[in-house]
Design a protein around this motif. Structure first.
Motif, PDB file in Angstrom:
ATOM      1  N   ALA B 455     -13.164   1.814   1.430  1.00 57.67           N
ATOM      2  CA  ALA B 455     -13.049   0.374   1.205  1.00 57.67           C
ATOM      3  C   ALA B 455     -11.631  -0.002   0.774  1.00 57.67           C
ATOM      4  O   ALA B 455     -11.085  -1.019   1.224  1.00 57.67           O
ATOM      5  N   TRP B 456     -11.028   0.820  -0.079  1.00 59.63           N
ATOM      6  CA  TRP B 456      -9.684   0.485  -0.538  1.00 59.63           C
ATOM      7  C   TRP B 456      -8.666   0.639   0.578  1.00 59.63           C
ATOM      8  O   TRP B 456      -7.677  -0.109   0.630  1.00 59.63           O
ATOM      9  N   VAL B 457      -8.893   1.589   1.473  1.00 62.61           N
ATOM     10  CA  VAL B 457      -8.010   1.696   2.639  1.00 62.61           C
ATOM     11  C   VAL B 457      -8.100   0.408   3.461  1.00 62.61           C
ATOM     12  O   VAL B 457      -7.088  -0.124   3.934  1.00 62.61           O
ATOM     13  N   ALA B 458      -9.327  -0.112   3.593  1.00 61.05           N
ATOM     14  CA  ALA B 458      -9.498  -1.358   4.351  1.00 61.05           C
ATOM     15  C   ALA B 458      -8.737  -2.507   3.692  1.00 61.05           C
ATOM     16  O   ALA B 458      -8.063  -3.298   4.367  1.00 61.05           O
ATOM     17  N   VAL B 459      -8.836  -2.600   2.356  1.00 63.69           N
ATOM     18  CA  VAL B 459      -8.121  -3.670   1.639  1.00 63.69           C
ATOM     19  C   VAL B 459      -6.607  -3.514   1.843  1.00 63.69           C
ATOM     20  O   VAL B 459      -5.897  -4.475   2.169  1.00 63.69           O
ATOM     21  N   ALA B 460      -6.131  -2.282   1.662  1.00 63.54           N
ATOM     22  CA  ALA B 460      -4.695  -2.031   1.773  1.00 63.54           C
ATOM     23  C   ALA B 460      -4.203  -2.334   3.186  1.00 63.54           C
ATOM     24  O   ALA B 460      -3.137  -2.935   3.378  1.00 63.54           O
ATOM     25  N   TYR B 461      -5.005  -1.931   4.182  1.00 62.87           N
ATOM     26  CA  TYR B 461      -4.628  -2.178   5.571  1.00 62.87           C
ATOM     27  C   TYR B 461      -4.482  -3.684   5.825  1.00 62.87           C
ATOM     28  O   TYR B 461      -3.469  -4.138   6.377  1.00 62.87           O
ATOM     29  N   CYS B 462      -5.482  -4.452   5.383  1.00 60.52           N
ATOM     30  CA  CYS B 462      -5.414  -5.902   5.595  1.00 60.52           C
ATOM     31  C   CYS B 462      -4.198  -6.504   4.886  1.00 60.52           C
ATOM     32  O   CYS B 462      -3.531  -7.392   5.421  1.00 60.52           O
ATOM     33  N   ALA B 463      -3.916  -5.999   3.668  1.00 54.33           N
ATOM     34  CA  ALA B 463      -2.790  -6.544   2.916  1.00 54.33           C
ATOM     35  C   ALA B 463      -1.473  -6.228   3.624  1.00 54.33           C
ATOM     36  O   ALA B 463      -0.609  -7.096   3.766  1.00 54.33           O
ATOM     37  N   VAL B 464      -1.324  -4.994   4.088  1.00 56.98           N
ATOM     38  CA  VAL B 464      -0.075  -4.609   4.759  1.00 56.98           C
ATOM     39  C   VAL B 464       0.116  -5.426   6.029  1.00 56.98           C
ATOM     40  O   VAL B 464       1.197  -5.950   6.297  1.00 56.98           O
ATOM     41  N   ASP B 470       5.413  -8.413  10.029  1.00 58.31           N
ATOM     42  CA  ASP B 470       6.659  -8.798  10.690  1.00 58.31           C
ATOM     43  C   ASP B 470       7.838  -7.964  10.199  1.00 58.31           C
ATOM     44  O   ASP B 470       8.650  -7.506  11.004  1.00 58.31           O
ATOM     45  N   SER B 471       7.888  -7.735   8.877  1.00 58.37           N
ATOM     46  CA  SER B 471       9.035  -6.979   8.370  1.00 58.37           C
ATOM     47  C   SER B 471       9.039  -5.550   8.902  1.00 58.37           C
ATOM     48  O   SER B 471      10.096  -4.961   9.094  1.00 58.37           O
ATOM     49  N   PHE B 472       7.854  -4.970   9.112  1.00 56.37           N
ATOM     50  CA  PHE B 472       7.804  -3.575   9.540  1.00 56.37           C
ATOM     51  C   PHE B 472       7.627  -3.419  11.051  1.00 56.37           C
ATOM     52  O   PHE B 472       7.500  -2.308  11.542  1.00 56.37           O
ATOM     53  N   ASP B 473       7.604  -4.565  11.782  1.00 61.33           N
ATOM     54  CA  ASP B 473       7.392  -4.502  13.225  1.00 61.33           C
ATOM     55  C   ASP B 473       6.142  -3.718  13.601  1.00 61.33           C
ATOM     56  O   ASP B 473       6.183  -2.813  14.441  1.00 61.33           O
TER      57      ASP B 473
END
Lengths: 308, 525
Positions: B455-464, B470-473
């Motif tokens: 679940a936390w991977v999912a949260v982190a993925y959505c946040a990133v 855009d910044s990381f292309d």
């Protein structure tokens, strides 16, 4: 309360594995309606696993399980209305008071007897206003016990319910179980306290390594085990060591002490009679001795396994 | 004080997993802020325009610090981040002292330790030394992060020392609180309240004449004005206060019994109220406090975002680099800003959804679910009650965030219509939040041990994806997995219902899949 003629619990060949560990290995258990059944076994022998399967919390791998005429896994909710459970290790919500937990569990079961609840609070000397955080192990156990005992359940599954109680509360608990029995309810009591089992139980099952090793009434179990004999005779004792079923013999001319397989007792007494018995005491095995014998076997087997 | 050394080594060993994360967190805050600020306001002209826009904006001052710090770039970094590093360090100190004193006493672990050859004051002293060492480490790391990113050495030294001083005060305050309260939770509550008060007092002081900032530990730290004035003398205040608090804690400790506090805890109810009669009633009871906290926190964050909405146009005109972060670019700056902040708030709410749904797992592993599921409560009812609270709670927290942002922005622009508008924008993210929450439920059913990680991977993925795509292309196919990417970014986008319905149905499907797994598996493992 429905009176049934069939057994309250009928388990045959029950098997359960966790990963590689075999928790139950063909366990059999039969609890008759209206009896108090002792469920004995050392730590890790599978008592709690069996009870969790009866509650439908765990799924069995093989074997048949029937409880109150239903399937504990499939009919869990319907069966739970008719039973009450006290876990061995009671964990509660730190911020909720004991009285609230008793009411919550009672309501979720389908109601509890208010008068009985208050009476039990009094008997077990529990302050219902204290938050569960501040309860000792014994007090947490009392909360679960009162919730179970104040219910009108036909069947009570009690997993070492008195392991944290003091002797006074233990006596109170025994009075409660006697009352349950008088009311015709069924109790499965897993316990380590053998005096409690001897005082309360009609029948006993002893399990070891996930398998039932003994089952029956206490006198039936005694029949399967050894009786201690101390005998003094007029003529010198001879040939006793040759008799079948005699163990741990200590003999000096006219006096002997030994254990005998209870099934062979008759033969042994016949052999002693011609020698002129002057005094004879026979001590039936205590439950503790029976238990230790099985437990001792297991300890020995484990030690052997460790060497290998 | 017998046994202090051995005790301290033992405490350090117990902290070896948690403490590094606190230190890393504090260091990263300074590192990121210093790099970002130097990128955005590298020239004196940039700083001058920043002073113009921010100098008169009370909301920004309330969320940061005194404007005197905006004299140079080092001061700007301190202005933006010191208050927040202070909160992190204060919480670290609180948990360090609380865990090794009251929490251990409560669980009975301390009884075993105390029965050894150990002085009465040794445990508290060791915990305070531990907190002191941790704060020294924070100070050194803050110094290293600031000086390492090119800020002047002397100011960085003071920056580090000021941060450590805040931690020291709250460590000492916790030492007093754990004597007063009988359980760790209450002590943490009291100290957390003090941390909040420290922030609010300095906010009020910085907006007003500055007097109130002098009763706040965070205010003391900020008023050393690192890089700008480099005054060391204000640090005498936290040092003196911490010393006085430690003396008080030691004196109180000598006057109380083991495991007792100075305040008797309030007794609970003898019987359950009518509301506490089902697994839903219980789930609500267990979660309502957390829900109130999250709703209040996101409301305030919404207020903070909304209150600067008005000056954002000017701000972006002065700092074109900021526009890169906004989805709509420099055009429609305010709408773009509102959409972006609503998205940020919704991402935080998805963390709330995950935490709340995972409560079911901790109920299961702690053994508390067992007696409940032995009653006439089905697994569906038990899981469902936690999910009802999670979904209802997520909707409430989203609404609170939108309400805060709408109110503040509406007040600034004298437009009451902003309130329903922003609440609507915020609630538009409910399906996306629920979908992320449903990932936790799916894990709960099929991979219970990995559910939290999943679940936390999912949260982190959505946040990133939402914040840095855009910044990381990040390539388009990778972005499309996030439900937030498919939610229309109102008000720069128009409402489209279809994606919301699809995301919502997916969330329901995932949760149902999770339940299918939970139905089949053993509980408690």
């Amino acid at each position: 309360m429905s009176v049934q003629n069939g057994p309250a619990i009928e388990i045959a060949g029950l098997t359960k594995t966790f990963g590689r560990a075999k928790a139950l290995d063909g366990l059999d258990l039969s609890v008759r309606t209206g009896e108090v059944h002792g469920f004995l076994g050392p730590n890790g022998s599978g008592k709690t696993t069996t009870i969790r399967i009866l509650l439908g919390l765990l799924r069995s791998d093989a074997g048949t399980v029937r409880m109150l005429g239903g399937d504990p896994w499939r009919d869990a909710v319907a069966l739970h209305r008719r039973l009450a459970y006290v876990p061995g290790d009671v964990n509660l919500w730190p911020n909720i008071s004991g009285g609230e937990v008793i009411d919550l569990l009672g309501r979720m079961r389908g109601g509890l007897d208010r008068a009985r609840r208050d009476e039990l609070l009094e008997r077990f000397d529990l302050d219902p206003r204290k938050k569960a955080r501040t309860y000792s192990k014994g007090n947490r156990q009392k909360v679960a016990l009162i919730a179970a005992l104040a219910s009108d359940a036909e069947l009570l599954l009690l997993d070492e319910p008195t392991s944290g109680l003091d002797p006074l509360m233990e006596a109170e608990f025994q009075r409660c179980v006697h009352r349950l029995k008088a009311e015709g309810r069924t109790v499965l009591l897993s316990s380590h306290i053998l005096a409690e089992v001897e005082a309360l139980c009609d029948r006993v099952s002893i399990i070891r390594l996930g398998r039932t090793v003994e089952s029956g009434t206490l006198s039936q179990l005694r029949h399967l085990t050894r009786t201690s004999i101390s005998v003094e005779t007029a003529r010198p004792l001879a040939g006793i060591d040759a008799l079948a079923g005699v163990h741990d013999l200590v003999v000096d001319d006219h006096h002997a002490r030994f254990d005998v397989d209870t099934a062979e007792l008759d033969e042994v007494v016949r052999a002693l009679a011609p020698l002129g018995v002057r005094s004879l005491t026979s001590t039936p095995p205590t439950l503790e001795e029976m238990f230790l014998r099985h437990y001792g076997d297991e300890a020995a087997a484990e030690a052997e396994a460790a060497v290998r | 004080m017998t046994g202090l050394g051995g005790l301290l080594r033992f405490m350090l060993r117990r902290e070896r997993l948690a403490l590094p994360w606190w230190l890393l967190g504090a260091t990263l805050l300074v590192l990121v802020q210093s790099t970002q600020s130097q990128g955005l306001y590298g020239t004196p002209e940039d700083l001058a325009s920043l002073r113009r826009t921010i100098g008169g904006n009370t909301a920004v001052i309330a969320m940061s610090g005194p404007t005197r710090l905006l004299e140079n770039i080092g001061g700007e970094v301190v202005f933006e981040i010191l208050a927040y590093v202070s909160i992190v360090v204060a919480m670290m100190s609180m948990f360090l002292v609380g865990r090794h004193t009251r929490a251990d006493e409560e669980s009975g672990r301390a009884e075993l330790v105390r029965s050894a050859r150990l002085g009465r004051h040794a445990t508290l002293a060791a915990a305070l030394v531990l907190a002191g060492l941790a704060n020294l480490a924070v100070g050194a790391l803050v110094f290293a992060a600031a000086a390492g990113t090119g800020l002047p050495v002397s100011g960085s030294l003071l920056f580090g020392a000021a941060t450590a001083a805040v931690g020291g005060v709250f460590a000492a305050l916790t030492a007093v609180a754990v004597q007063v309260f009988e359980n760790a939770r209450a002590a943490y509550g009291a100290v957390a309240l003090a941390i909040g008060a420290a922030f609010v007092l300095r906010a009020a002081g910085d907006i007003g004449n500055g007097a109130l900032s002098w009763v706040s530990p965070i205010g003391w730290a900020q008023r050393t004005f690192p890089y700008v004035d480099n005054r060391w003398w204000p640090l005498a205040v936290p040092v003196a206060v911490a010393a006085a608090l430690v003396v008080a804690a030691m004196a109180l400790l000598a006057r109380r019994d083991f495991a007792a506090g100075l305040v008797r805890p309030r007794p609970g109810r003898a019987t359950a109220s009518a509301a506490l009669g089902s697994s839903l009633g219980l789930a609500w009871r267990l979660q309502r406090g957390a829900l109130a906290g999250w709703a209040a926190g996101l409301f305030l964050l919404g207020v903070a975002y909304g209150s600067i909405g008005n000056s954002i146009e000017q701000y972006v005109a002065d700092n074109p680099a900021v526009a890169e972060y906004l989805p709509g670019g420099a055009a429609d700056v305010v709408d773009s800003y509102l959409a972006f902040t609503a998205l940020t708030l919704a991402l935080i709410v998805s963390a709330y959804g995950v935490v709340t749904a995972l409560r079911a797992r901790s109920e299961e592993t702690s053994g508390r679910a067992e007696p409940l599921l032995a009653t006439a409560t089905s697994r569906a009812g038990w899981l469902g009650s936690h999910l009802v609270v999670a979904a209802g709670g997520a909707a409430s927290v989203l609404a609170a965030a939108g309400l805060g942002e709408g109110l503040a922005y509406g007040l600034a622009t004298s437009d009451a219509g902003q309130v329903p508008r922003m609440v609507g924008v915020s609630l538009g993210y409910l399906p996306a939040v629920l979908l992320v929450t449903a990932v936790a439920v799916l894990g709960l059913g099929w991979l219970p041990r990995a559910a939290a990680a999943l679940a936390w991977v999912a949260v982190a993925y959505c946040a990133v994806i939402a914040l840095f795509a855009d910044s990381f292309d990040i390539p388009g196919w990778l972005r499309r997995g996030s439900p937030f990417a498919h939610t229309p970014e109102v008000p720069i986008d128009d409402w489209t219902v279809a994606p919301l319905v699809v995301i919502g149905l997916l969330a329901v499907a995932l949760a149902a899949g999770g339940y299918a797994g939970l139905r089949r598996r053993d509980l408690g493992y």
